[in-house]
Scaffold this active site. Structure first.
Site, mmCIF file in Angstrom:
data_model
loop_
_atom_site.group_PDB
_atom_site.id
_atom_site.type_symbol
_atom_site.label_atom_id
_atom_site.label_comp_id
_atom_site.label_asym_id
_atom_site.label_seq_id
_atom_site.Cartn_x
_atom_site.Cartn_y
_atom_site.Cartn_z
ATOM 1 N N LYS A 33 47.048 49.061 42.160
ATOM 2 C CA LYS A 33 47.287 47.614 42.149
ATOM 3 C C LYS A 33 45.954 46.847 42.231
ATOM 4 O O LYS A 33 45.727 45.882 41.497
ATOM 5 C CB LYS A 33 48.196 47.240 43.331
ATOM 6 C CG LYS A 33 48.356 45.763 43.584
ATOM 7 C CD LYS A 33 49.145 45.079 42.496
ATOM 8 C CE LYS A 33 49.096 43.576 42.643
ATOM 9 N NZ LYS A 33 49.719 42.890 41.525
ATOM 10 N N CYS B 74 45.946 36.596 43.220
ATOM 11 C CA CYS B 74 45.832 38.035 42.925
ATOM 12 C C CYS B 74 44.438 38.399 42.425
ATOM 13 O O CYS B 74 43.700 39.066 43.132
ATOM 14 C CB CYS B 74 46.878 38.435 41.892
ATOM 15 S SG CYS B 74 48.538 38.507 42.574
HETATM 16 N N1 LIG Z 1 53.460 36.204 43.889
HETATM 17 C C1 LIG Z 1 53.028 37.080 42.999
HETATM 18 O O1 LIG Z 1 52.954 36.798 41.807
HETATM 19 C C2 LIG Z 1 52.641 38.497 43.407
HETATM 20 C C3 LIG Z 1 52.475 39.472 42.410
HETATM 21 C C4 LIG Z 1 52.157 40.761 42.788
HETATM 22 C C5 LIG Z 1 51.991 41.074 44.136
HETATM 23 N N2 LIG Z 1 52.152 40.103 45.097
HETATM 24 C C6 LIG Z 1 51.977 40.487 46.491
HETATM 25 O O2 LIG Z 1 53.266 40.509 47.114
HETATM 26 C C7 LIG Z 1 53.149 40.146 48.489
HETATM 27 C C8 LIG Z 1 54.055 38.965 48.785
HETATM 28 O O3 LIG Z 1 53.624 37.887 47.980
HETATM 29 P P1 LIG Z 1 54.513 36.586 47.764
HETATM 30 O O4 LIG Z 1 53.863 35.827 46.661
HETATM 31 O O5 LIG Z 1 55.949 36.961 47.667
HETATM 32 O O6 LIG Z 1 54.259 35.852 49.154
HETATM 33 P P2 LIG Z 1 55.015 34.537 49.715
HETATM 34 O O7 LIG Z 1 54.038 33.876 50.607
HETATM 35 O O8 LIG Z 1 55.624 33.778 48.586
HETATM 36 O O9 LIG Z 1 56.228 35.148 50.570
HETATM 37 C C9 LIG Z 1 56.049 35.922 51.699
HETATM 38 C C10 LIG Z 1 57.165 35.574 52.692
HETATM 39 O O10 LIG Z 1 57.046 36.464 53.803
HETATM 40 C C11 LIG Z 1 57.401 35.753 54.990
HETATM 41 N N3 LIG Z 1 56.873 36.489 56.131
HETATM 42 C C12 LIG Z 1 55.614 36.557 56.601
HETATM 43 N N4 LIG Z 1 55.545 37.393 57.661
HETATM 44 C C13 LIG Z 1 56.789 37.871 57.867
HETATM 45 C C14 LIG Z 1 57.361 38.785 58.794
HETATM 46 N N5 LIG Z 1 56.626 39.392 59.726
HETATM 47 N N6 LIG Z 1 58.695 39.017 58.739
HETATM 48 C C15 LIG Z 1 59.458 38.415 57.796
HETATM 49 N N7 LIG Z 1 58.969 37.541 56.877
HETATM 50 C C16 LIG Z 1 57.648 37.286 56.903
HETATM 51 C C17 LIG Z 1 56.808 34.370 54.767
HETATM 52 O O11 LIG Z 1 57.434 33.416 55.587
HETATM 53 C C18 LIG Z 1 57.060 34.168 53.268
HETATM 54 O O12 LIG Z 1 58.275 33.482 53.027
HETATM 55 C C19 LIG Z 1 51.666 39.846 48.716
HETATM 56 O O13 LIG Z 1 51.016 40.991 49.193
HETATM 57 C C20 LIG Z 1 51.161 39.504 47.325
HETATM 58 O O14 LIG Z 1 49.776 39.750 47.174
HETATM 59 C C21 LIG Z 1 52.483 38.829 44.750
#
Ligand SMILES: NC(=O)c1ccc[n+]([C@@H]2O[C@H](COP(=O)([O-])OP(=O)(O)OC[C@H]3O[C@@H](n4cnc5c(N)ncnc54)[C@H](O)[C@@H]3O)[C@@H](O)[C@H]2O)c1
Length: 402
Positions: free
Chosen positions: A206, A260
């Site tokens: 990744k 990212c």
């Molecule tokens: N958004 C993208 O396009 C994308 C693409 C690939 C990978 N990622 C990766 O995926 C992961 C999540 O990204 P995202 O964009 O969904 O993030 P986001 O911020 O949109 O969502 C994360 C959610 O997790 C919740 N959260 C935080 N700590 C928590 C806990 N201890 N228990 C329960 N809920 C909790 C937050 O309140 C939030 O709603 C990250 O590592 C990101 O780098 C994101």
């Protein structure tokens, strides 16, 4: 509450966790979604969504209405646990895995023999093994009785509901049986190919995907700096070089942004600083390009003042980190706008971002009005709206189009 125990607990209901939960729920699998934000939980339980993503609204509405998705601030017992929480970086560009740790802590008391625990969050190398050690240190009776794996997400925001199903996935367990178990789990929802490996390789995969993009963009950005000094049109140069059958140079821009590509390379550099020379340098070059753009605007301002004997008005066109989205995270255009405004000296500024209605720092202006009124138009983001605008002789473009 579900009548029976849910099959899946999804921890983190953001841009990735919520669509994934909805997708799994579509297959008539009971998903218990967990988020620490009570507003998120409340919204989802009303069958609504708190993020912008095409087709997600109907998917969540149906999943909740049909009783296959329920959100809560607390996890419950299940057979499969997915961790999809943020992994930002701290100061000094070091990865912050505290959210992954907190999410893991929250389910440790619920784990039982035969359960599958998967991290999807983008994570530094070794995170899955760290979480394995954390789990087993608190539940030693479960050693070797759990399946633990890492499976990164690689969807494109705006096309998540399609890509979640159709993209290939890389799946790496802490041992072979975990990899096989995780592949069997994803097989139920995903049509793309599932590629098996170990956890460390999947984590690195990744990070490497996004670092590769960053390095390639840095090369194009570096060319744009050289060409500016050498009085060569970088766009023409890249077109000509790309006529070579085995050359494919990307397009330069005003930097690299988003959560990212502008973040993940640091996860490698922080742990392997001596070995990741090109990856680290690419980050520096892409950051420097934004600084350079801000300096260019400053020079254009001074030249205008010198030639016309009055202060120019300046339109900054775009704040988002890429065209046609409303996401300003790590945006180079936002950085440039801030830097230009820091150097303001009684000039009139028009800040434009057609994809958002208002901003807590910038006073936004309509794009047509700004382009009409400004002496100097600075194009930072190639939003579709800008493509039809007339540009004036003082316009500065750090992009091919517009
Ligand atoms: N958004 C993208 O396009 C994308 C693409 C690939 C990978 N990622 C990766 O995926 C992961 C999540 O990204 P995202 O964009 O969904 O993030 P986001 O911020 O949109 O969502 C994360 C959610 O997790 C919740 N959260 C935080 N700590 C928590 C806990 N201890 N228990 C329960 N809920 C909790 C937050 O309140 C939030 O709603 C990250 O590592 C990101 O780098 C994101």
């Amino acid at each position: 509450m579900f009548m029976n125990q849910p099959e899946v607990v999804m921890i983190g209901l953001g841009y990735i966790g919520l669509p994934t939960a909805a997708l799994i729920a579509q297959t008539k699998t009971h998903v218990h979604g967990v988020d620490i934000n009570p507003k998120v939980v409340e919204t989802i339980n009303q069958g609504k969504i708190h993020i912008v993503e095409p087709e997600l609204d109907t998917a969540v509405e149906n999943a909740v209405k049909n009783g296959f998705l329920l959100a809560s601030t607390k996890p419950v017992s299940a057979n499969n646990y997915l961790v999809v929480v943020p992994t930002p970086f701290k100061s000094k560009n070091e990865p912050d895995i505290s959210f992954v740790e907190a999410a893991t802590h929250s389910i440790i008391p619920l784990l039982k023999e035969g359960d599958l625990y998967i991290i999807e969050s983008t994570s530094p190398i070794g995170t899955t093994e760290k979480m394995r050690d954390l789990i087993y240190s608190q539940r030693p009776e479960l050693i070797d009785k759990l399946f633990i794996a890492y499976c990164p997400e690689r969807v494109l925001p705006g096309n998540v509901m399609y890509e979640l199903v159709h993209n290939d996935r890389v799946i790496g367990g802490i041992d072979d049986k975990s990899t096989r178990k995780a592949i069997d789990f994803y097989k139920q929802f995903i049509k793309g190919d599932l590629h098996s490996t170990n956890a460390r390789t999947a984590e690195m995969c990744k990070l490497v995907e996004n670092s590769s993009r960053d390095v390639q963009i840095a090369f194009a950005n570096e060319l744009s700096l050289i060409c500016d000094k050498a009085d060569i049109n970088v766009w023409e140069l890249i077109d000509l070089a790309n006529k070579h059958p085995r050359v494919n140079i990307l397009q330069p821009g005003c930097g690299v942004g988003g959560h990212c590509i502008a973040v993940d390379p640091y996860f490698i550099v922080a742990d392997y600083p001596m070995e990741s020379q090109i990856i680290g340098k690419a980050r520096e070059i892409n950051n420097y390009k934004s600084f350079w753009c801000a300096e260019k605007v400053q020079t254009a301002k001074l030249e205008f003042e010198l030639n016309k004997n009055r202060k120019p008005s300046i339109a900054i066109m775009g704040l988002a980190f890429k065209p046609n989205i409303d996401d300003l995270r790590e945006s180079p255009a936002k950085y440039i706008a801030q830097k230009v405004l820091q150097n303001a000296n009684n000039e009139q500024y028009y800040i434009v971002e057609p994809n958002i209605e208002s901003h807590n720092v910038f006073k936004l202006t309509d794009y047509k009005l700004a382009a009409d009124k400004a002496d100097i138009i600075v194009f930072l983001v190639a939003h579709d709206e800008f493509k039809t605008l007339e540009i004036n002789e003082n316009s500065i473009g750090f992009l091919r189009n517009p």
